[in-house]
Scaffold this active site. Sequence first.
Site, PDB file in Angstrom:
ATOM      1  N   ILE A  34       1.915  -1.313 -11.204  1.00  0.00           N
ATOM      2  CA  ILE A  34       2.431  -0.353 -10.221  1.00  0.00           C
ATOM      3  C   ILE A  34       1.836   0.976 -10.679  1.00  0.00           C
ATOM      4  O   ILE A  34       1.951   1.353 -11.854  1.00  0.00           O
ATOM      5  CB  ILE A  34       3.977  -0.355 -10.174  1.00  0.00           C
ATOM      6  CG1 ILE A  34       4.522   0.725  -9.234  1.00  0.00           C
ATOM      7  CG2 ILE A  34       4.621  -0.225 -11.527  1.00  0.00           C
ATOM      8  CD1 ILE A  34       6.049   0.625  -9.001  1.00  0.00           C
ATOM      9  N   SER A  35       1.138   1.658  -9.779  1.00  0.00           N
ATOM     10  CA  SER A  35       0.362   2.836 -10.172  1.00  0.00           C
ATOM     11  C   SER A  35       1.261   3.979 -10.632  1.00  0.00           C
ATOM     12  O   SER A  35       2.444   4.043 -10.291  1.00  0.00           O
ATOM     13  CB  SER A  35      -0.499   3.306  -8.998  1.00  0.00           C
ATOM     14  OG  SER A  35      -1.246   2.235  -8.470  1.00  0.00           O
TER      15      SER A  35
END
Length: 222
Positions: A65-66
Site C-alpha cells: 500500500i503506497s
Amino acid sequence: MSPSRFDFEAQRDRMVRDQIAARGITNPRLLEAMRHVPRHLFVTPDLYTLAYEDHPLPIQENQTISQPYMVAYMLQLLALDGHEIVLEIGTGSGYQTALLCALCARVLSIERFPSLAREADLRLHHLGIQNYEILVGDGSSGLPDRAPFDAIIVSAAAPKLPQSLCDQLSEGGKMTIPLAGGWRHAYQQLVLVERRDGGFKVHHCGAVMFVPLVGEEGYKSE
Ligand code: SAM
C-alpha cells in the site's frame, strides 16, 4: 491496550497536516477524503498502528500500500472535480480506490491478484462505498470495451508508456503512471499524461518507487 477509534482519527488528522498538507497538497476535497478514509482498515491488524506513518506498508501477495503522500500527490495531479469516470490499475488494498470514490463519479479498478481484489472489495463494501467495480485481470492494456476514461491512475511501474492506456483517455483526460528510466531501468519517474488538442503532453513529476506492472504492456514477470 489497543488504540481507540479516537486515536485513529487523531492520527489521520496529523498525517494530513504533517505529511500531506505540509508538502504542498492543497486540494480541499482530497485533504478531506484523506481525513475521512480509515487507512488502518486497509492493512492487516498487526500493522494498524503503522497505518498513518510516512511510508509504504506490505500487503498480501508481496505487494504494497503506497506511502500516503504518494497517493495524495498522484490524486492531486488528476485534479478531479467529482464528475469523472476513472480507471485505476492496481487495486492493491483498495485504499486509493476508497479515496477515488470520494473524488469522482465512478471508479473501475483492476487488480491482477484475485485475493487482493476480493479483500479490497470486502473492505469497500464494509465502508458502505458503492460507486466502484473491481475487476480481476491484467490491467496493463486498460479496459478498451469500457473506454474512454476521464482519468487513469496506474499504481505500478511500467517499462514504458502503454499506448493502449493513452488511447483510452478522453479528450482533456489525464493519466498518472510511474515509468522505468535509465540504464537497466535503474530508477522510476512519475509522469502525468494529458490528452489535449489531438495529442498527448507528458509532464515529468519526480522520482518514485513502485512495484512492477506485470502484464501484456508491462513487465513479463515480477
Ligand atoms: N494503490 C494501492 C493501494 O492503495 O493499496 C496499492 C497498489 S500496489 C503499489 C500495486 C498493485 O498493482 C499491486 O496490488 C499489484 O498486484 C497490482 N498490479 C501489478 N500489475 C498489474 C496489472 N497488470 N494489472 C492489474 N494490477 C496489477
